[in-house]
Design a protein around this motif. Structure first.
Motif, PDB file in Angstrom:
ATOM      1  N   TYR A 262      -9.455  11.851   8.018  1.00  0.00           N
ATOM      2  CA  TYR A 262      -9.869   9.984   6.885  1.00  0.00           C
ATOM      3  C   TYR A 262      -9.700  10.622   5.842  1.00  0.00           C
ATOM      4  N   ASN A 263      -9.083  11.534   5.036  1.00  0.00           N
ATOM      5  CA  ASN A 263      -8.541  11.379   4.023  1.00  0.00           C
ATOM      6  C   ASN A 263      -7.034  11.437   4.021  1.00  0.00           C
ATOM      7  N   ILE A 264      -6.677  11.855   4.817  1.00  0.00           N
ATOM      8  CA  ILE A 264      -5.122  11.460   5.247  1.00  0.00           C
ATOM      9  C   ILE A 264      -4.166  10.357   5.554  1.00  0.00           C
ATOM     10  N   LEU A 265      -5.684  10.041   6.106  1.00  0.00           N
ATOM     11  CA  LEU A 265      -4.720   8.000   6.837  1.00  0.00           C
ATOM     12  C   LEU A 265      -4.867   7.327   6.165  1.00  0.00           C
ATOM     13  N   ARG A 266      -6.152   7.706   5.065  1.00  0.00           N
ATOM     14  CA  ARG A 266      -6.842   7.028   3.715  1.00  0.00           C
ATOM     15  C   ARG A 266      -5.737   6.778   2.432  1.00  0.00           C
ATOM     16  N   LEU A 267      -4.943   7.781   2.663  1.00  0.00           N
ATOM     17  CA  LEU A 267      -3.689   7.865   0.914  1.00  0.00           C
ATOM     18  C   LEU A 267      -2.760   7.146   2.421  1.00  0.00           C
ATOM     19  N   MET A 268      -2.329   7.691   3.418  1.00  0.00           N
ATOM     20  CA  MET A 268      -1.111   7.205   4.291  1.00  0.00           C
ATOM     21  C   MET A 268      -0.959   5.859   4.246  1.00  0.00           C
ATOM     22  N   LEU A 269      -2.091   4.431   4.294  1.00  0.00           N
ATOM     23  CA  LEU A 269      -2.208   3.528   4.116  1.00  0.00           C
ATOM     24  C   LEU A 269      -2.659   2.780   3.165  1.00  0.00           C
TER      25      LEU A 269
END
Length: 65
Positions: free
Chosen positions: A55-62
């Protein structure tokens, strides 16, 4: 040409069957691990940590705030 369209119509069902098979073979080892009492607590904790990391990786990527 008629045979081509029959095969194209069957493709979505095949794709769904492949995805279901993939998830079942991926999740099956977790069910075997849950038979042990020690793992009944450990598996949910590990899955929660993995979910939070993804979740954190996707939040930061997007760039979602």
């Amino acid at each position: 040409m008629n045979n081509l369209w029959k095969n194209i119509k069957k493709f979505p069902l095949f794709l769904i069957a492949v995805f279901i098979g993939f998830f079942l073979t991926t999740i099956q080892p977790f069910f075997k691990l849950l038979k042990n009492n020690k793992n009944k607590v450990l598996i949910p904790i590990i899955m929660t940590i993995i979910f939070v990391i993804i979740y954190n990786i996707l939040r930061l990527m997007l760039e979602i705030k």
